[in-house]
Design a protein around this motif. Structure first.
Motif, mmCIF file in Angstrom:
data_model
loop_
_atom_site.group_PDB
_atom_site.id
_atom_site.type_symbol
_atom_site.label_atom_id
_atom_site.label_comp_id
_atom_site.label_asym_id
_atom_site.label_seq_id
_atom_site.Cartn_x
_atom_site.Cartn_y
_atom_site.Cartn_z
ATOM 1 N N PHE A 1 0.800 -1.225 0.000
ATOM 2 C CA PHE A 1 0.000 0.000 0.000
ATOM 3 C C PHE A 1 0.832 1.273 0.000
ATOM 4 O O PHE A 1 0.330 2.342 -0.293
ATOM 5 C CB PHE A 1 -0.946 0.017 1.199
ATOM 6 N N LEU A 2 2.098 1.175 0.387
ATOM 7 C CA LEU A 2 2.887 2.400 0.436
ATOM 8 C C LEU A 2 4.012 2.389 -0.572
ATOM 9 O O LEU A 2 4.664 3.381 -0.789
ATOM 10 C CB LEU A 2 3.495 2.563 1.840
ATOM 11 N N PHE A 3 4.244 1.256 -1.147
ATOM 12 C CA PHE A 3 5.438 1.123 -1.961
ATOM 13 C C PHE A 3 5.063 0.410 -3.237
ATOM 14 O O PHE A 3 5.616 -0.620 -3.590
ATOM 15 C CB PHE A 3 6.469 0.318 -1.151
ATOM 16 N N CYS A 4 4.043 0.926 -3.921
ATOM 17 C CA CYS A 4 3.496 0.218 -5.053
ATOM 18 C C CYS A 4 4.418 0.335 -6.248
ATOM 19 O O CYS A 4 4.993 1.376 -6.498
ATOM 20 C CB CYS A 4 2.142 0.783 -5.438
ATOM 21 N N GLY A 5 4.519 -0.760 -6.997
ATOM 22 C CA GLY A 5 5.377 -0.744 -8.169
ATOM 23 C C GLY A 5 4.891 0.230 -9.222
ATOM 24 O O GLY A 5 5.676 0.850 -9.919
ATOM 25 N N ASP A 6 3.593 0.378 -9.330
ATOM 26 C CA ASP A 6 3.062 1.192 -10.424
ATOM 27 C C ASP A 6 2.224 2.350 -9.903
ATOM 28 O O ASP A 6 1.341 2.833 -10.582
ATOM 29 C CB ASP A 6 2.221 0.312 -11.340
ATOM 30 N N GLY A 7 2.496 2.765 -8.700
ATOM 31 C CA GLY A 7 1.747 3.891 -8.153
ATOM 32 C C GLY A 7 0.325 3.539 -7.804
ATOM 33 O O GLY A 7 -0.501 4.397 -7.584
ATOM 34 N N GLY A 8 0.035 2.265 -7.752
ATOM 35 C CA GLY A 8 -1.291 1.853 -7.298
ATOM 36 C C GLY A 8 -2.318 1.784 -8.410
ATOM 37 O O GLY A 8 -3.484 1.562 -8.153
#
Lengths: 221, 740
Positions: free
Chosen positions: B375-382
């Motif tokens: 939730f805080l470190f998404c690969g694609d910005g969520g």
């Protein structure tokens, strides 16, 4: 529905030959005090329209502002004028038709350094009066892994030093866009004086950004 | 082609039989053996198999440069790895090839990067590779890469008992400065009570004095301390930097991609090792990165029986009933993947009864990592974040927290970070649910951690968010109060806590936190009502909150009474809907009951607590205002908070303005007064509401109001107003407030 028809959006920065002219003028007039005064966007230079609120979305990448603008003009309770710009200052030639801007929103995409730099550079073309509650920052991609943590801190510090609210938005989902629109409208209505007993300065005093402590920092007490 | 498929996962034909949960494990084994034979037969002519053969047979010292065979084979392996993942055998071969440095050090990182398992990673391959690490010819960068690979794939290693057996060997690498953070992380995952030894603790402390208080050392030491508190005397800070660094490694995204692609295959083949596995899980398993792993044991399946009998440990996975759990309570082997505990109610019961701190520590560690990663470190910005999957995960977490009746410290730490970048709508019900579960926050930190982000969100968001947050804060307060009433000791004013929550808090500290929270909500409510034009929905949520606040003493035994601010009291008193006024009356009645009993208790026990004079004064003031306003028709009297100039009032041309908020003319009750008037004097043409004021109609009118369901009003009137029933007008009612 009638007011819906009246709501409009308008792009402020035109590209093309005129744009290039403008850039040239801007370059040699940087020292010209007169010109600088002209280019400052002022919060009270015009009379407000009846039941009307105007918002200026400034985004270097010109992507999120588009979807925001489309959603903002859907508002039916008040007439919303949306003006879009890539950066400030705004072109002189639209000066006549431009309504009184009630809220300036700087949209910063955290994955791009340029986005932040552009917003920071644009700030000086705003009248200081805007910083009494009529400016806010909207940040996208804050949860992205590729964003260096320092950049978010820098944005926070900038917003905190200007006493402006800093909103976070999820620009890639429809729900996120709808929510961002709703929050901007909430601020816009207050900034445009449409909410009784509330002023822009009052609201921004409640919502302004503060630099948070480093939660990660171990506390040795 | 078919053979290739077979190598990277079980074929479709046996997969369907594996999926069938009703088939007993024996027949699954048989069908697996059949599939194995089939696979062997098909392997002969497949280029991928030939490529693997090349890597297993290639001789040491074969040149790399200009070696076309090598390049072709490696490309082939990479292609398969990135598209489908590699089978366990292929992983073994490639890992052995890379770590043995048979063709020099150049190829090693490249091979490591493509080691994407399709199903599981065989433990033996990892053990062998670790042994190669000790030979010492591998460059540092590659060593780090290898350990990162092990960490990323840790959950996919089929068993960990042999890895644990070489714990000491792995531990010896902590002295290597570059490897240390990663080795510590790996050790953290492998540590058991037996592994904690004096010399290891000494080594770590020595390292700490050399490297400073590094978070990775602290985390490992904190785990050691949990297992053997007598060995680690070091004080561990309560709020630590969040764990081990994120390895934003090249494998994660590819791994997720591969797992998504052959999701069901992975599920079924891993599923073999499990005995507990419910049907609903299979669908969820499609996306492997955010869901709870099923319970599995750390020891190898075949070795399990003998091992467990000799060492007297019972894997949690073998227990099926609560009775069994009770029998084996003291020699339970925790699963390799702590996340699987969330999915099993038996495991949760174990956690709750035993209060095994190492289990909670590990669970928290896993949870914190998972939440942060997703939730805080998404690969694609969520953007492509599967909200369905995230939703299920958070709902599971919520139901776990409800089961244990407390929040996890890692989810708390996650929330503080998440709130500071939250847009206020993403997963709102879940986030607010988790937020209402957080344990008491010390008053010194509550402002920065909680109030500032919430305030920004509250005032810029819609009315519905405001209502949601009010409900969340009410639940939070309820949980804190319940927690206090459970854990507070009778004679000791300090709250004693079990080891579970690891917070120690004095009563005064707790009171400060509660006071901060109530005052904060008071501020939100006052300004929120103002901005939303006293919206009655928002008001209703605010009154919910004050219904909790007014009963803190009697219901929860907390000697603290906080009055609502004027910004809440007056909008409610003058609200246009009678329900709000009635609820305010009820709240004031409860305040009165609480204050009187607090006062009596103070007299009897002469305890150290007392409720401040200021609170009594505020309460009396509010009661006087309410009675004057609703009962005595003395609006706008001097001394009240709401004052207007005499001239201004006259100018307004409101006749008898002082009566405008009494029970007859109050906007909320006017319609009742009119209705009553018509019923009382059906024949009368001209309506004179003031005639209700006379003594007899007045008591009838009150009766009438009370029969409409306004119990709060009834209780308020009965407790605060004593009527002297003398003949005459309605102004003879005297106000009695028993408090000072």
């Amino acid at each position: 529905m009638t007011s819906d028809a009246r709501s409009e959006k308008k792009r402020e920065t035109e590209t093309g030959p005129e744009g290039i002219d403008r850039i040239e003028i801007r370059l040699d007039l940087f020292t010209n005090v007169n010109w600088t005064r002209m280019s400052l966007l002022k919060p009270f230079s015009r009379l407000p329209g009846l039941n009307t609120a105007s918002i200026l979305l400034v985004e270097n990448e010109e992507q999120f502002q588009q979807s925001l603008a489309d959603a903002l003009v859907e508002e039916t309770a008040v007439t919303v004028n949306v003006r879009l710009a890539k950066s400030l200052p705004l072109p002189m030639k639209n000066e006549e038709g431009r309504p009184r801007i009630d809220l300036v929103v700087f949209i910063i995409n955290l994955t791009s350094e340029l986005s932040f730099q552009s917003a920071e550079a644009s700030l000086k073309y705003l009248d200081p009066g805007y910083f009494l509650g009529k400016v806010c920052f909207m940040v996208t991609n804050a949860r992205n892994a590729s964003v260096p943590t320092e950049r978010l801190d820098t944005v926070r510090k900038l917003a905190a030093s200007l006493h402006c609210p800093l909103l976070f938005a999820e620009d890639q989902t429809p729900d996120g866009v709808a929510n961002a629109t709703e929050r901007l409208l909430t601020i816009l209505k207050v900034a445009a004086g449409l909410v009784p007993m509330a002023t822009a300065l009052y609201l921004s005093n409640l919502t302004r950004c503060t630099v948070p402590p480093d939660i990660d920092q171990p506390s040795f007490d | 082609m078919a053979a290739k498929l077979n190598l990277s996962g079980p074929s479709d034909s046996d997969q369907s039989s594996l999926n069938d949960q009703s088939v007993s494990s024996r027949s699954i084994n048989r069908s697996l053996r059949v599939a194995e034979k089939q696979r062997r037969k098909n392997e002969a002519g497949d280029p991928f198999v030939l490529a693997l053969k090349y890597f297993s047979d290639v001789e040491a010292g074969t040149p790399v440069l200009g070696n076309d065979d090598l390049e072709r084979n490696l490309v082939l392996v990479e292609k398969v790895a990135y598209s489908k993942g590699l089978s366990p055998e292929a992983i073994s071969i490639m890992l052995e090839f890379a770590m043995s440095l048979r063709m020099g050090t150049i190829l090693c990182p490249r091979v490591l990067k493509c080691l994407i398992p399709a199903t599981v990673v065989p433990q033996e391959a990892v053990v062998r590779a670790v042994v190669w690490l000790g030979v010492g010819k591998i460059p540092f960068g590659t060593q780090v890469l290898f350990i990162k690979w092990v960490l990323t794939m840790f959950d996919m290693i089929d068993a960990k008992d042999h890895l644990r057996a070489i714990y000491g060997f792995i531990f010896s690498f902590v002295t290597e400065e570059n490897l240390c953070p990663y080795i510590c992380h790996l050790l953290y995952l492998l540590t058991r009570k037996e592994s904690v030894r004096v010399f290891r603790v000494r080594k770590l402390l020595e390292l700490q004095s050399k490297l400073g208080r590094q978070p990775f050392l602290l985390h490992l030491l904190s785990l050691y301390k949990v297992f053997c508190p007598e060995l680690v005397t070091l004080s561990i800070p309560s709020r630590m930097k969040s764990g081990f660094r994120n390895h934003n490694s090249p494998w994660k995204s590819v791994l997720i991609g591969v797992q998504k692609r052959n999701g069901s295959q992975v599920a079924s083949s891993i599923g073999l090792a499990f005995t507990i596995k419910d049907k609903t899980n299979t669908r969820k398993r499609k996306h492997c990165h955010l869901e709870l792993p099923a319970l599995s044991s750390v020891v190898n399946k075949q070795a399990q029986t003998e091992l467990s009998s000799s060492r007297k440990v019972v894997p949690l996975v073998q227990l099926h009933s609560f009775a069994q759990l009770l029998e084996n309570m003291h020699h339970i082997e925790l699963p390799a993947q702590m996340g699987s505990l969330l999915g099993s109610s038996l495991a949760l019961q174990y956690l709750d009864c035993v209060q095994d701190e190492s289990a909670l520590l590990r669970l928290n560690f896993w949870l914190g990592y998972a939440l942060h990663e997703e939730f805080l470190f998404c690969g694609d910005g969520g953007a492509s974040q599967n909200s369905e999957e995230a939703l299920q995960f958070l709902n599971k977490l919520l139901s776990t927290q409800h089961f244990l009746q407390e929040g996890f410290s890692s989810s708390e730490a996650f929330l503080y970070k998440f709130l500071s970048v939250w847009d206020g709508s993403l997963l709102r019900p879940q986030i607010l649910g988790l937020l209402s579960n957080i344990p008491v926050v010390p008053s010194s930190q509550i402002r920065q951690l909680l109030f500032e982000p919430l305030m920004q969100l509250f005032f810029t968001s819609s009315m519905f968010f405001k209502c949601g947050l009010m409900e969340c804060l009410n639940n939070m307060l309820l949980k804190w109060l319940t927690w206090h009433s459970v854990y507070a000791l009778e004679d000791d004013l300090d709250i004693s806590l079990n080891s579970h929550t690891s917070i120690n808090m004095t009563l005064s500290g707790f009171k400060d936190s509660v006071m901060e929270l109530v005052n904060f909500v008071g501020r939100l409510a006052s300004v929120g009502l103002q901005l939303e034009g006293c919206h009655s929905l928002l008001l209703s949520f605010i009154l919910d909150f004050y219904e909790t606040v007014c009963d803190t003493f009697l219901k929860y035994g907390l000697p603290l009474v906080v009055m609502p601010p004027a910004g809440v009291f007056y909008p409610t008193l003058f609200a246009a809907d009678p329900v709000s006024v009635d609820r305010l009356a009820y709240i004031m009645y409860r305040y009165k009951v609480n204050l009187t009993s607090a006062k009596n208790q103070e007299k009897v026990t002469e305890q150290a607590f007392h409720i401040s004079r200021q609170t009594f004064r505020e309460f009396n003031h509010y009661v006087v205002v309410m009675v004057n306003c609703l009962w005595n028709s003395k609006m706008f009297q001097p001394g009240m908070d709401v004052q207007l100039g005499e001239e201004l009032l006259l100018k307004s041309n409101v006749p008898e303005y002082w009566t405008s908020f009494d029970l007859i003319h109050h906007p909320a009750f006017l319609s009742y007064a009119v209705d009553f008037h018509q019923r009382c004097w059906p024949g009368r043409k001209d309506m004179d509401l003031n005639s209700i004021k006379h003594s007899k109609p007045w008591s009838w009118y009150l009766e009438y109001l009370f029969t409409q369901g306004y119990d709060g009003l009834k209780q308020f009137v009965q407790s605060n107003i004593s009527r002297q029933l003398t003949a005459g007008d309605g102004q003879d009612n005297s106000l009695s407030t028993q408090q000072r």
